[in-house]
Enzyme design. Structure first.
Site, PDB file in Angstrom:
ATOM      1  N   LYS A 285       0.819  -1.213   0.000  1.00  0.00           N
ATOM      2  CA  LYS A 285       0.000   0.000   0.000  1.00  0.00           C
ATOM      3  C   LYS A 285       0.854   1.266   0.000  1.00  0.00           C
ATOM      4  CE  LYS A 285      -0.751   0.688   4.975  1.00  0.00           C
ATOM      5  NZ  LYS A 285      -0.211   2.039   4.993  1.00  0.00           N
ATOM      6  N   ASP A 286       2.132   1.148   0.332  1.00  0.00           N
ATOM      7  CA  ASP A 286       3.015   2.311   0.357  1.00  0.00           C
ATOM      8  C   ASP A 286       3.737   2.535  -0.969  1.00  0.00           C
ATOM      9  OD1 ASP A 286       2.361   2.726   3.010  1.00  0.00           O
ATOM     10  OD2 ASP A 286       4.010   1.497   3.758  1.00  0.00           O
ATOM     11  N   ARG A 336      -8.486   8.925   4.699  1.00  0.00           N
ATOM     12  CA  ARG A 336      -9.483   7.968   4.217  1.00  0.00           C
ATOM     13  C   ARG A 336     -10.385   7.504   5.357  1.00  0.00           C
ATOM     14  NH1 ARG A 336      -9.281   2.724   5.113  1.00  0.00           N
ATOM     15  NH2 ARG A 336      -7.068   2.873   5.657  1.00  0.00           N
ATOM     16  N   ARG A 337      -9.772   7.118   6.477  1.00  0.00           N
ATOM     17  CA  ARG A 337     -10.567   6.644   7.617  1.00  0.00           C
ATOM     18  C   ARG A 337     -11.454   7.754   8.174  1.00  0.00           C
ATOM     19  NH1 ARG A 337      -5.083   4.215   9.992  1.00  0.00           N
ATOM     20  NH2 ARG A 337      -5.006   2.229   8.881  1.00  0.00           N
ATOM     21  N   ARG A 354       0.208  10.348  15.254  1.00  0.00           N
ATOM     22  CA  ARG A 354       1.287   9.941  14.367  1.00  0.00           C
ATOM     23  C   ARG A 354       2.367   9.189  15.128  1.00  0.00           C
ATOM     24  NH1 ARG A 354       1.979  15.175  10.322  1.00  0.00           N
ATOM     25  NH2 ARG A 354      -0.229  15.592  10.100  1.00  0.00           N
ATOM     26  N   GLY A 355       3.312   8.649  14.353  1.00  0.00           N
ATOM     27  CA  GLY A 355       4.391   7.866  14.930  1.00  0.00           C
ATOM     28  C   GLY A 355       4.250   6.410  14.539  1.00  0.00           C
ATOM     29  N   THR A 359       4.604   3.840  19.287  1.00  0.00           N
ATOM     30  CA  THR A 359       4.425   5.219  19.734  1.00  0.00           C
ATOM     31  C   THR A 359       2.948   5.565  19.820  1.00  0.00           C
ATOM     32  OG1 THR A 359       6.539   5.892  18.786  1.00  0.00           O
ATOM     33  CG2 THR A 359       4.928   7.635  19.214  1.00  0.00           C
ATOM     34  N   ARG A 360       2.170   5.158  18.832  1.00  0.00           N
ATOM     35  CA  ARG A 360       0.735   5.452  18.846  1.00  0.00           C
ATOM     36  C   ARG A 360       0.040   4.757  20.013  1.00  0.00           C
ATOM     37  NH1 ARG A 360      -1.177   5.691  12.492  1.00  0.00           N
ATOM     38  NH2 ARG A 360       0.826   6.339  11.653  1.00  0.00           N
ATOM     39  N   CYS A 449      -1.882   8.415  -2.542  1.00  0.00           N
ATOM     40  CA  CYS A 449      -2.237   8.154  -1.154  1.00  0.00           C
ATOM     41  C   CYS A 449      -2.892   9.371  -0.537  1.00  0.00           C
ATOM     42  CB  CYS A 449      -0.980   7.819  -0.366  1.00  0.00           C
ATOM     43  SG  CYS A 449       0.203   9.151  -0.456  1.00  0.00           S
TER      44      CYS A 449
END
Length: 545
Positions: A285-286, A336-337, A354-355, A359-360, A449
């Site tokens: 996906k990246d 998107r979400r 983020r992170g 981290t999240r 993206c």
């Protein structure tokens, strides 16, 4: 009246570092008189008022204190023009206030590294290593906004170290270790046979994933080779190399303001085209839908469950999104979400988080966390062993997943026939056909993206045959969730090319039924935000302080 005067007179310089996602901020006053301190998540930052404020800035993922500087690390998707003004403001206000850097003297003493203090129990070799690290290596690395920790000497003579600050995750760190530190230590201390870097948990997990893939390539390709031609690949040897890029550190973040995914893969593709490596393994996906000339996707591994998942703050009773009270804050870094969920849950508040995954999760569970829940890709959570924390999966019609989510892809040079044959032997064709159909849809939508495009794919295979019925659903949603276009196409497909045609046709239907208007609005919104970011950077430049 005194504090504003100090605030206006402070001048903060910045210096770039070898790591493009780290900047060194020099406030012109002492930061840590002795030692260094590093904060990689909200929990660790609670000991320092400045660190917790910096970590609260969207896009900041690490803070490092040196003797007279603060190194701030950002995620790869955030532009410095977006975060620098707020970092400047936070640093100016803090250092002008006279506030203590740590909440207590105990926190201060625990923060600085104790690794190079020579102890009575140290051998002569260890004492010499510590002295060289402290007097020769550490000052040089601090010039680049980083630090080094001594982590021990193995029985076979290898010095174990940990790079910190701007050196963490920097592509030049391997060169620093081998060409600089290792060479010097081996020159002065004959007992030293080499230097190795200690990896964090997440780095170890990522490396383990590459090793598993290597074993699978060797095993599965070996079986095919025996069937076809026992001597054809007898000289094949597979070696893996781990290279961290900015995008690898944050696998779910949409590059909304940057408008593209190439940032996740470009450094790797330079190495591929230069012949330094023969294959690249990506989260599919990246990968941009358009690859650089000379590169191609030659292999696609079996897909993990591509759905997104809800993760509720530890200790909370909710088990579904529907259970969250009105006004609950849900963290996600994907437009998107947010766009899709705003349609169905307009009374929830969606906030950027983020992170990397660890981290999240730390941000979610921190005592002062603003989040009641976060949404992450299930595949990533399972891969790093956090599957048990998943509260619920969010599939259609609640949430359509990202294009190619949950799949790994192998990129090669277009002229490497041997690598192509190797990849073909381990490709899972149903996953490849499904993902290529999704990517063809995204390519026609010109979304990359950077827009809220969601998909759901089902390939009903015909038993014993390489063909089946492809059911592909795609949707495009406006940023505020007010507009939503959705369509499904079901077709029999007998090749990957036919699967891609289904994706292209789906995109055309979406465009004709309202997606074009949504895409144009999103493009205009992005351009406006970029202009605002650039204006904010000019307004917050050091010269204006």
């Amino acid at each position: 009246m005194e504090r504003p005067m100090q605030y206006r007179s402070m001048f903060i310089q910045t210096e770039t570092t070898p790591n493009e996602d780290s900047l060194k901020f020099i406030p012109g006053v002492p930061v840590m008189d002795d030692g260094t301190a590093e904060f990689l998540d909200t929990k660790s930052a609670l000991t320092s008022p400045l660190a917790i404020r910096l970590m609260g800035i969207e896009g900041v993922k690490s803070v490092f204190y040196g003797p007279d500087f603060v190194t701030v690390g950002k995620d790869a998707e955030t532009q410095w023009s977006v975060v620098k003004p707020e970092i400047y403001s936070t640093l100016m206000e803090f250092f002008s206030s006279g506030q203590s850097l740590f909440r207590s003297e105990e926190d201060r003493e625990a923060a600085g590294p104790q690794d190079t203090r020579i102890l009575d129990t140290d051998s002569e070799t260890v004492a010499m290593i510590k002295e060289l690290l402290e007097t020769r290596v550490r000052p040089a690395i601090m010039e680049d906004g980083g630090d080094i920790e001594y982590r021990g000497l193995t029985d076979d003579g290898y010095v174990r170290v940990k790079l910190k600050g701007s050196c963490r995750g920097c592509d030049s760190s391997t060169v620093t270790l081998k060409s600089g530190i290792e060479r010097m230590l081996m020159h002065y201390i004959p007992e030293v046979k080499g230097v190795e870097q200690v990896l964090d948990l997440e780095e170890e997990i990522a490396l383990d994933e590459f090793q598993k893939l290597e074993q699978r390539i060797s095993r599965e390709h070996g079986d095919d080779a025996k069937k076809e031609s026992p001597a054809a690949h007898s000289s094949l040897a597979v070696e893996t190399a781990f290279m961290a890029t900015g995008g690898d550190k944050n696998q779910s973040q949409a590059l909304y303001l940057l408008g593209g995914k190439a940032l996740w893969t470009k450094e790797l593709e330079v190495a591929l085209l230069a012949g330094e490596v023969d294959m690249l393994v990506h989260s599919f996906k990246d990968v941009p839908t358009e690859l650089p000339p000379g590169c191609e996707i030659a292999g696609v591994m079996r897909r993990e469950d591509p759905v997104d998942s809800l993760v509720v703050k530890r200790g909370k009773p909710w088990t579904r999104l529907e259970d969250l009270p009105d006004g609950s804050v849900v963290g996600t870094s994907s437009v998107r979400r947010v766009a899709q969920l705003k349609r169905k849950f307009p009374k929830l508040v969606f906030k950027d988080v983020r992170g990397n995954l660890n981290t999240r999760m730390a941000k979610l569970d921190a005592p002062d966390s603003p989040f009641d829940a976060i949404i992450l890709a299930r595949a990533g959570m399972v891969r790093i062993g956090l599957g048990p924390r998943i509260t619920a999966n969010l599939g259609p019609p609640t949430l359509f997943h990202a294009v190619s989510q949950g799949a790994l892809a192998i990129e090669i040079r277009a002229d490497d026939d041997a690598a192509r044959a190797l990849c073909a032997s381990i490709t899972h064709w149903p996953t490849e056909w499904s993902c290529r159909a999704e990517r063809a849809c995204l390519r026609v939508l010109e979304g990359g993206c950077s827009v809220p495009v969601g998909v759901h794919t089902e390939l009903r295979e015909k038993e014993g045959q390489k063909e089946g019925v492809l059911v592909l659903t795609g949707c495009v949603t406006s940023l505020d969730g007010a507009k939503h276009v959705e369509h499904t196409i079901e077709r029999e497909v007998k090749s990957v090319e036919e699967a891609e045609e289904v994706g292209k046709n789906l995109a055309k239907v979406l465009i004709e039924t309202g997606a074009r208007e949504i895409l144009d609005d999103i493009k205009e919104d992005r351009e406006n935000k970029i202009k605002l970011s650039e204006a904010a950077e000019r307004a917050g430049a050091p010269a204006a302080a």
